[in-house]
Design an enzyme around this catalytic site. Structure first.
Site, short mmCIF file in Angstrom:
data_model
loop_
_atom_site.label_atom_id
_atom_site.label_comp_id
_atom_site.label_asym_id
_atom_site.label_seq_id
_atom_site.Cartn_x
_atom_site.Cartn_y
_atom_site.Cartn_z
N GLY A 92 0.83 -1.22 0.00
CA GLY A 92 0.00 0.00 0.00
C GLY A 92 0.85 1.25 0.00
N ASP A 254 4.03 -4.77 -7.51
CA ASP A 254 3.37 -3.53 -7.07
C ASP A 254 3.84 -2.33 -7.89
OD1 ASP A 254 5.67 -4.45 -5.37
OD2 ASP A 254 5.66 -2.36 -4.76
P1 AMP Z 1 8.69 1.52 -3.88
O1 AMP Z 1 10.00 0.79 -3.77
O2 AMP Z 1 8.84 3.01 -3.96
O3 AMP Z 1 7.83 0.97 -4.96
O4 AMP Z 1 7.94 1.27 -2.51
C1 AMP Z 1 7.59 -0.01 -2.03
C2 AMP Z 1 6.72 0.13 -0.79
O5 AMP Z 1 7.42 0.78 0.25
C3 AMP Z 1 5.46 0.93 -1.01
O6 AMP Z 1 4.47 0.36 -0.20
C4 AMP Z 1 5.85 2.31 -0.52
O7 AMP Z 1 4.73 3.06 -0.11
C5 AMP Z 1 6.74 1.96 0.67
N1 AMP Z 1 7.73 3.02 0.97
C6 AMP Z 1 8.85 3.35 0.27
N2 AMP Z 1 9.51 4.34 0.87
C7 AMP Z 1 8.82 4.68 2.00
C8 AMP Z 1 8.98 5.63 3.05
N3 AMP Z 1 10.01 6.45 3.11
N4 AMP Z 1 8.03 5.65 4.02
C9 AMP Z 1 6.99 4.83 4.01
N5 AMP Z 1 6.78 3.91 3.06
C10 AMP Z 1 7.67 3.82 2.05
MG MG Z 2 6.12 1.29 -5.73
#
Ligand code: AMP
Ligand code: MG
Length: 487
Positions: A92, A254
């Protein structure tokens, strides 16, 4: 001072209404001192948003999620995902919010979404924040992809929040306002399937059909038609990535859309030297998401999507699996066809050249580029000059002159169209050394290098005087490039 026309930003909360189980109403964290770093005026105009208002104090509060228009319901979206092969049932939006859907004056409906807007209940250990550098990076690379003709989410603005973000060092924080035809992901279907609620899964599939693949609604097997449409969109998308030398870097389920748009520009980067094994991401030591693996990973992700849809394909599971396999098999042929069509265009081949000959020519060339560590983008652009009679720009890039001369002779005999080649082989891509240089300057307060880089990469096919340094590979001392997730 006039009253801000907030109520004129009409944001529909259709996702939250139709799929409430996957939408958690939430608010952005207050940004102490919002400052606009970059605004995409043409995109704002496309969306029917007033750039002058967006630049003003209310516009900035809107762009960081602190001013919510009447009637809008910002939500964090729930999704699951296979991350590097392992299933995480509850991911999410940990640091993002869907503000709502904007209806453009042209009738298109698109998500307006914020990234870096603070912790949500999906944040797990994360701080919910994003730093200026990575958000500008997403802005630059997504807008470059758009200009290269690759389906992608768009970037509307990056606003510095005035809030520090702790990474290895303390960095300035920012929010990216992004626009997408939707944020439905393969992981959204995995989430719905894992709830075991067949009605939710069906509503999600119907939502996806109506937003992205409306022709599926009239098909005899609408959910199978939806899957086939996603397979086709992804086959075409990944072929385009490969043709421009793009490495996504984190093709988790995702991070793969149902619309067929590129999403989530984290550790992505463009190839310099052509090499199938290229990996930039610091966490991808095994090369799962290497350049040359991307078509296979996309197919693997689509198999995960098919699994979620099985109960909608047929009541009998064996029958459902057979239908899914048959549909998934089309991925390879569609990918090969899209990539051959793209290669024919890059090589400027006339229509009369047989596919078998074009394939052989392209395969031989790519093997030659790989063996000689040739800069991919410069080579193909230089090939335009070779088609006009001056082969020196490409000969200068290849060590094995006998091999390239032999290849050039065969290719030129086919009568390549130099002008057509210049419309598909870019001069300017967001090269790693230029991106790093521009982001470092921006973090230090100087946005001019980002602006100049954007100027180059948003008109990538038109060679212009004064932009020479944006056209060449990295200097020798730039070294090997490493990118990071979770920035
Ligand atoms: P991503 O690698 O950007 O696709 O992120 C994968 C998951 O990690 C997703 O659920 C993002 O919302 C969460 N996420 C990434 N960076 C952060 C952060 N700094 N704080 C909270 N959630 C994060
Ligand atoms: Mg992502």
């Amino acid at each position: 001072m006039s009253i801000a026309p907030v109520s004129t930003v009409d944001l529909d909360d259709r996702f939250a209404r139709e799929l409430g189980e996957m939408a958690l109403p939430w608010q952005a964290e207050p940004a102490p001192d919002p400052r606009l770093l970059v605004l995409n005026e043409p995109l704002a105009a496309e969306l029917g948003l007033d750039p002058d208002w967006l630049r003003g104090p209310d516009g900035l509060r809107f762009l960081v999620g602190n001013l919510v228009p009447d009637g809008a319901t910002p939500v964090a979206q729930a999704y699951a995902g296979h991350q590097c092969g392992g299933l995480v049932p509850r991911l999410g939006d940990g640091r993002a919010l869907l503000l709502g859907e904007v209806a453009s004056p042209d009738g298109q409906r698109r998500d307006l979404h914020l990234k870096g807007s603070g912790r949500t209940p999906f944040a797990r250990g994360g701080d919910g924040l994003a730093a200026v550098g990575p958000m500008l990076r997403e802005y630059v690379i997504s807008e470059a992809m758009q200009a290269l003709g690759v389906p992608t989410t768009r970037s509307l603005a990056v606003v510095a929040t005035g809030r520090p973000v702790r990474r290895e060092t303390v960095l300035p924080g920012a929010v990216l306002a992004r626009v997408a035809s939707s944020h439905l992901r393969v992981g959204s279907f995995q989430y719905a399937a894992l709830t075991g609620d067949l009605d939710l899964l069906r509503r999600l599939a119907d939502h996806a059909i109506s937003r992205h693949h409306p022709a599926a609604a009239d098909a005899p097997h609408r959910y199978l038609a939806l899957f086939e449409a996603v397979v086709a969109a992804q086959a075409s998308l990944v072929a385009r990535w490969m043709l421009v030398g793009f490495v996504h870097g984190v093709m988790n389920t995702d991070n793969m859309t149902i619309s067929g748009e590129t999403i989530d520009y984290g550790p992505c980067a463009f190839l310099d030297a052509y090499d199938q094994a290229t990996v930039f991401s610091s966490i991808d030591a095994g090369g799962r998401y290497a350049y040359g693996n991307q078509p296979l990973v996309a197919e693997w992700n689509l198999a995960r999507l098919a699994e979620t849809l099985l109960p909608l394909f047929a009541d009998d599971e064996d029958r459902a699996v057979a239908l899914a396999m048959e549909a998934l098999e089309r991925f390879r042929e569609q990918y090969v066809a899209a990539s051959l069509a793209g290669m024919r265009a890059k090589l400027g081949l006339p229509a009369g050249v047989e596919d078998a000959e074009a394939t052989a020519l392209a395969d031989e060339l790519l093997a030659l580029l790989q063996a000689n560590h040739v800069d991919y983008t410069s080579f193909f652009r230089g090939l335009g000059s070779a088609a006009r009679g001056d082969a020196e720009p490409v000969r200068g890039l290849v060590l094995d002159l006998a091999a390239i001369d032999g290849w050039l002779q065969r290719w030129r005999a086919l009568g390549p169209d130099a002008q057509a080649m210049d419309r598909v082989n870019p001069v300017y891509i967001p090269r790693n050394h230029l991106v790093e240089e521009a982001l470092t300057a921006a973090v230090g307060g100087d946005l001019n290098p980002v602006r100049r880089l954007l100027e180059a990469v948003t008109a990538p096919f038109d060679e212009r005087p004064g932009l020479e340094r944006y056209a060449g590979p990295a200097p020798e001392d730039f070294g090997s490039y490493v990118t990071f997730c979770g920035t």
